[in-house]
Design an enzyme around this catalytic site. Structure first.
Site, PDB file in Angstrom:
ATOM      1  CB  SER A  65      -1.000  -0.002   1.134  1.00  0.00           C
ATOM      2  OG  SER A  65      -0.336   0.290   2.298  1.00  0.00           O
ATOM      3  CE  LYS A  88      -3.048   1.811   4.805  1.00  0.00           C
ATOM      4  NZ  LYS A  88      -2.788   0.995   3.659  1.00  0.00           N
TER       5      LYS A  88
END
Length: 254
Positions: free
Chosen positions: A63, A136
Site C-alpha cells: 500500500s 499510511k
C-alpha cells in the site's frame, strides 16, 4: 646469601603465592559478574528505548509503494504523537482501528526461531506484531476538510490542492484517487492514505468500519522516519512539507 636468609625469603613468598591463587578465581567471577550486569543493563536500556523512544516494524503490504517496499524494515519514532505533534505528510504506524485488517493466521515458527524472535522483539529489533498494524501517510488532521478530486484530479485539504510527488499511480492515470471523497476529519482523528493510491485500503475504503475510516490519534504508535533494512533501500522518509505548505487551519480553528 645465608641458608637462613634464603629460608626466610621463601617463607615470605608463600603467603603471597597463596593470595595470588585465591585472587585468580575471584577475578574471573568478578569479570563474569560485570559482564552479566552489562548485559542486563544493555537489555534494560534497549527495552526502555523500544517502549518509549523508537521501535522497528516491517512492511507487510504494497500500500505504500514506491515509498516503501514489501518486507522493508522501518524505524518508528514513538514520541509521536505523545510528545511531538503529528503533521500532514507524516508516515505513521497505527493499530487497526477495527475492521481494517482481515484476521491473519498465527505465524508458525519452530521453538528456536520463535524464542529468538521474541528476544529481539524485547529490544525492538524484531516486530512479530507488524501484521496487527498499518502504515499510511497522514493527509488530514483533526478538523480538516479533505476531498478529491478537483478538475486536475488532485486531493485538496481545506480548499488547497496538493501536488503529491510521492504517490504511485497506474500507467495512464492522473487522478490522485480512483474514487471521489469529501470528508471532515473528526476531533482526535486522522485521515490517512497509502502512497500506492490504487492499491491501498485506507481511509477512503473503510467507511463501513466502526471508526468510519478515520484513525484515532490514540491508535498511532509513532512516525516512521527511516528505512533501516535492507541496506539497498536505506532512506529517510520525507514528510514533504512543501506539499502541505500554505494549508489554512480548519474552519473555526486558529
Amino acid at each position: 646469601m645465608t641458608e637462613e636468609s634464603v629460608r626466610e625469603h621463601t617463607e615470605d613468598e608463600q603467603p603471597l603465592r597463596r593470595r595470588q591463587r585465591r585472587t585468580k578465581p575471584r577475578g574471573a567471577l568478578t569479570f563474569l559478574r560485570d559482564l552479566l550486569v552489562i548485559l542486563v543493563v544493555a537489555v534494560l536500556i534497549s527495552f526502555l528505548v523500544k517502549t518509549f523512544l523508537i521501535r522497528s516494524f516491517y512492511i507487510p503490504s504494497e500500500s505504500m509503494r514506491e515509498t516503501l517496499e514489501v518486507n522493508d524494515r522501518i524505524i518508528v519514532n514513538e514520541l509521536v504523537p505523545k510528545l511531538v505533534p503529528i503533521d500532514r505528510g507524516d508516515v505513521v504506524v497505527f493499530r487497526d482501528p477495527g475492521g481494517w485488517l482481515t484476521p491473519q493466521p498465527p505465524i508458525q515458527q519452530n521453538p528456536v526461531a520463535a524464542g529468538f524472535d521474541w528476544a529481539l522483539s524485547i529490544v525492538g529489533l524484531s516486530a512479530p506484531d507488524s501484521n496487527d498494524h498499518l502504515i499510511k501517510r497522514v493527509i488530514g488532521l483533526p478538523g480538516d476538510h479533505v476531498s478529491c478530486c478537483n478538475a486536475l484530479g488532485q486531493v485538496s485539504v481545506n480548499g488547497v490542492p496538493l501536488n503529491e510527488p510521492y504517490i504511485t499511480l497506474p500507467s495512464g492515470e492522473t487522478r490522485a484517487s480512483k474514487d471521489d471523497f469529501d470528508q471532515v476529519v473528526p476531533a482526535g482523528s486522522l485521515w490517512v492514505m497509502g502512497d500506492n493510491r490504487y492499491n491501498s485500503k485506507d481511509s477512503r475504503y473503510n467507511g463501513d468500519t466502526p471508526g468510519k475510516g478515520f484513525v484515532p490519534m490514540d491508535n498511532v504508535v509513532g512516525r516512521a522516519f527511516v528505512v533501516s533494512w535492507p541496506v539497498a533501500h536505506w532512506a529517510w522518509l520525507d514528510d514533504y512539507p512543501s506539499t502541505f505548505a500554505g494549508i489554512p487551519s480548519p474552519t473555526g480553528k486558529k
